[in-house]
Design an enzyme around this catalytic site. Sequence first.
Site, PDB file in Angstrom:
ATOM      1  NE  ARG A  15       3.008 -29.449 -35.378  1.00 41.34           N
ATOM      2  CZ  ARG A  15       3.196 -30.610 -34.763  1.00 41.34           C
ATOM      3  NH1 ARG A  15       4.224 -30.789 -33.960  1.00 41.34           N
ATOM      4  NH2 ARG A  15       2.360 -31.619 -34.954  1.00 41.34           N
ATOM      5  CG  ASP A  16       5.191 -33.512 -36.278  1.00 39.05           C
ATOM      6  OD1 ASP A  16       6.320 -33.547 -35.765  1.00 39.05           O
ATOM      7  OD2 ASP A  16       4.302 -34.337 -35.984  1.00 39.05           O
ATOM      8  CG  HIS A 206       0.015 -37.219 -35.761  1.00 36.38           C
ATOM      9  ND1 HIS A 206       0.055 -35.882 -36.104  1.00 36.38           N
ATOM     10  CD2 HIS A 206       1.280 -37.519 -35.377  1.00 36.38           C
ATOM     11  CE1 HIS A 206       1.273 -35.407 -35.936  1.00 36.38           C
ATOM     12  NE2 HIS A 206       2.044 -36.384 -35.483  1.00 36.38           N
ATOM     13  CG  HIS A 208       5.719 -39.483 -35.849  1.00 32.10           C
ATOM     14  ND1 HIS A 208       6.607 -38.497 -36.202  1.00 32.10           N
ATOM     15  CD2 HIS A 208       4.681 -38.844 -35.254  1.00 32.10           C
ATOM     16  CE1 HIS A 208       6.129 -37.311 -35.829  1.00 32.10           C
ATOM     17  NE2 HIS A 208       4.961 -37.495 -35.242  1.00 32.10           N
ATOM     18  CB  CYS A 239       8.084 -34.750 -30.902  1.00 29.11           C
ATOM     19  SG  CYS A 239       8.039 -33.797 -29.395  1.00 29.11           S
TER      20      CYS A 239
HETATM   21  P1  HMG Z   1       8.339 -23.490 -19.417  1.00 29.77           P
HETATM   22  O1  HMG Z   1       9.821 -23.180 -19.470  1.00 29.77           O
HETATM   23  O2  HMG Z   1       7.822 -24.349 -18.315  1.00 29.77           O
HETATM   24  O3  HMG Z   1       7.475 -22.145 -19.519  1.00 29.77           O
HETATM   25  O4  HMG Z   1       7.953 -24.147 -20.813  1.00 29.77           O
HETATM   26  P2  HMG Z   1       7.310 -20.899 -18.620  1.00 29.77           P
HETATM   27  O5  HMG Z   1       5.880 -20.581 -18.552  1.00 29.77           O
HETATM   28  O6  HMG Z   1       8.073 -21.075 -17.327  1.00 29.77           O
HETATM   29  O7  HMG Z   1       8.050 -19.758 -19.479  1.00 29.77           O
HETATM   30  C1  HMG Z   1       9.446 -19.771 -19.690  1.00 29.77           C
HETATM   31  C2  HMG Z   1       9.791 -18.738 -20.760  1.00 29.77           C
HETATM   32  O8  HMG Z   1       9.201 -19.092 -22.021  1.00 29.77           O
HETATM   33  C3  HMG Z   1       9.270 -17.337 -20.457  1.00 29.77           C
HETATM   34  O9  HMG Z   1      10.171 -16.428 -21.076  1.00 29.77           O
HETATM   35  C4  HMG Z   1       7.957 -17.293 -21.191  1.00 29.77           C
HETATM   36  O10 HMG Z   1       7.554 -15.988 -21.544  1.00 29.77           O
HETATM   37  C5  HMG Z   1       8.306 -18.069 -22.447  1.00 29.77           C
HETATM   38  P3  HMG Z   1      11.314 -15.684 -20.230  1.00 29.77           P
HETATM   39  O11 HMG Z   1      10.572 -14.946 -19.147  1.00 29.77           O
HETATM   40  O12 HMG Z   1      12.217 -16.756 -19.673  1.00 29.77           O
HETATM   41  O13 HMG Z   1      11.982 -14.804 -21.241  1.00 29.77           O
HETATM   42  N1  HMG Z   1       7.133 -18.723 -23.041  1.00 29.77           N
HETATM   43  C6  HMG Z   1       6.730 -18.560 -24.317  1.00 29.77           C
HETATM   44  N2  HMG Z   1       7.230 -17.844 -25.338  1.00 29.77           N
HETATM   45  C7  HMG Z   1       6.565 -17.881 -26.496  1.00 29.77           C
HETATM   46  N3  HMG Z   1       5.447 -18.641 -26.705  1.00 29.77           N
HETATM   47  C8  HMG Z   1       4.934 -19.380 -25.702  1.00 29.77           C
HETATM   48  C9  HMG Z   1       5.596 -19.362 -24.453  1.00 29.77           C
HETATM   49  N4  HMG Z   1       5.348 -19.977 -23.288  1.00 29.77           N
HETATM   50  C10 HMG Z   1       6.293 -19.568 -22.425  1.00 29.77           C
HETATM   51  N5  HMG Z   1       3.843 -20.117 -25.931  1.00 29.77           N
HETATM   52  C11 HMG Z   1       6.354 -24.525 -22.570  1.00 29.77           C
HETATM   53  C12 HMG Z   1       6.620 -24.571 -21.076  1.00 29.77           C
HETATM   54  C13 HMG Z   1       5.029 -25.232 -22.800  1.00 29.77           C
HETATM   55  C14 HMG Z   1       6.274 -23.075 -23.030  1.00 29.77           C
HETATM   56  C15 HMG Z   1       7.514 -25.222 -23.298  1.00 29.77           C
HETATM   57  O14 HMG Z   1       7.695 -26.474 -22.724  1.00 29.77           O
HETATM   58  C16 HMG Z   1       7.270 -25.399 -24.778  1.00 29.77           C
HETATM   59  O15 HMG Z   1       7.244 -24.454 -25.548  1.00 29.77           O
HETATM   60  N6  HMG Z   1       7.093 -26.648 -25.220  1.00 29.77           N
HETATM   61  C17 HMG Z   1       6.754 -26.948 -26.607  1.00 29.77           C
HETATM   62  C18 HMG Z   1       7.345 -28.235 -27.017  1.00 29.77           C
HETATM   63  C19 HMG Z   1       6.983 -28.503 -28.454  1.00 29.77           C
HETATM   64  O16 HMG Z   1       6.745 -27.617 -29.270  1.00 29.77           O
HETATM   65  N7  HMG Z   1       6.959 -29.803 -28.815  1.00 29.77           N
HETATM   66  C20 HMG Z   1       6.623 -30.213 -30.141  1.00 29.77           C
HETATM   67  C21 HMG Z   1       5.159 -30.094 -30.465  1.00 29.77           C
HETATM   68  S1  HMG Z   1       4.197 -31.470 -29.856  1.00 29.77           S
HETATM   69  C22 HMG Z   1       4.473 -32.710 -31.019  1.00 29.77           C
HETATM   70  O17 HMG Z   1       5.310 -32.587 -31.887  1.00 29.77           O
HETATM   71  C23 HMG Z   1       3.607 -33.929 -30.977  1.00 29.77           C
HETATM   72  C24 HMG Z   1       2.534 -33.970 -32.085  1.00 29.77           C
HETATM   73  O18 HMG Z   1       3.122 -33.928 -33.381  1.00 29.77           O
HETATM   74  C25 HMG Z   1       1.733 -35.280 -31.965  1.00 29.77           C
HETATM   75  C26 HMG Z   1       2.636 -36.500 -31.831  1.00 29.77           C
HETATM   76  O19 HMG Z   1       3.310 -36.874 -32.814  1.00 29.77           O
HETATM   77  O20 HMG Z   1       2.712 -36.988 -30.707  1.00 29.77           O
HETATM   78  C27 HMG Z   1       1.561 -32.810 -31.960  1.00 29.77           C
HETATM   79 MG    MG Z   2       3.918 -35.640 -34.452  1.00 30.35          MG
END
Ligand code: HMG
Ligand code: MG
Length: 299
Positions: A15-16, A206, A208, A239
């Site tokens: 994932r990450d 966690h 990095h 990320c």
């Molecule tokens: P948004 O654009 O505000 O969402 O994004 P929305 O609700 O307005 O939806 C927009 C479109 O996305 C729609 O589709 C939804 O259906 C679709 P459209 O009508 O335009 O065709 N949609 C989805 N599709 C599939 N799965 C979903 C989903 N949600 C909406 N779950 C949202 C908001 C949260 C979805 C977006 O910002 C997002 O996906 N962000 C994820 C970012 C991410 O993955 N970051 C990395 C993980 S966190 C990380 O790495 C940190 C960590 O490792 C710890 C650390 O190191 O800090 C954990």
């Molecule tokens: Mg991370």
Amino acid sequence: MKLPKKATIIEVGPRDGLQNEKNFVPTDVKKEFIYRLKQAGIKEMELTSFVSPKWVPQMQDASEIVDSCMTMDSRDFVLAPNKKGMERVFETSCRSVAVFVGVSDSFNQKNINKTTEEALEGLKPLLTELKERGYFVRACISTAFYCPYVGKIPPKDTLALCKKFVAMGVDELSVADTIGRANPSEAYHLFTLLKQELPHTLLTAHFHDTRKMALANILASLQAGIDRFDTSAGGLGGCPFAPGATGNVATEDVVYMLEEMGISTGVDLEKLAAAIEVVESFVSRPIESGYYRLHELNQ
Ligand code: HMG
Ligand code: MG
């Protein structure tokens, strides 16, 4: 030195490790990577994330990954940020979910398009439903030390967010140095505080490794009583919405360090190297962990 007899590795490579890769890693390669990580003895792993494929295209094959890779003998997590993500989770056999929110509003706005409060409000009913359905829930607390946009985060702010998640019933907190900027004093201080204030919560660190301080931070966290670490095979990761951050601390270097210190991890280093070989040619940057470089030289 006060040290535990064993520690748990939570592998976040699939994932990450992969989410930030621009070129799509074929789904079959991801599956083989996960299979080999399990063969190496990994018992807890983040398999993928149910996020928007527009935001993170690399994770678009999440359902197929879960359907093929879930096993009963390990705790397999998926990340999900919102209702749509949970609906996708409920269509799979996955029983462990990770939600993620940063302490920093600015980071959350870039990462999930919400402020911290908006994210918490959105998650509240979802966490209730997850717990009612018997899911294991971890909350990943991003920017627990530093934010790429606003800098230093006061430990009391991180503690306050952690307490909110504990009040919402999560089983585990994974507390993250998202951009790899914390030093060992900060790691020791924050984890000592969290252990004191949240004595009944499973706490995971966690790190990095942007500034090559992750191993030192793990040693400091061990001293604070932490024995669970998120790591990524090959040191892959980052990320997409945290500029300047590089990979997670490499699983193989953490396993090597802990085992050499007499702390059992249950992970086989040779088999771990075999897992890394599966993805090495599909990722954009060289694998630079100390253990893996030596292993390849000796082949
Ligand atoms: P948004 O654009 O505000 O969402 O994004 P929305 O609700 O307005 O939806 C927009 C479109 O996305 C729609 O589709 C939804 O259906 C679709 P459209 O009508 O335009 O065709 N949609 C989805 N599709 C599939 N799965 C979903 C989903 N949600 C909406 N779950 C949202 C908001 C949260 C979805 C977006 O910002 C997002 O996906 N962000 C994820 C970012 C991410 O993955 N970051 C990395 C993980 S966190 C990380 O790495 C940190 C960590 O490792 C710890 C650390 O190191 O800090 C954990
Ligand atoms: Mg991370």
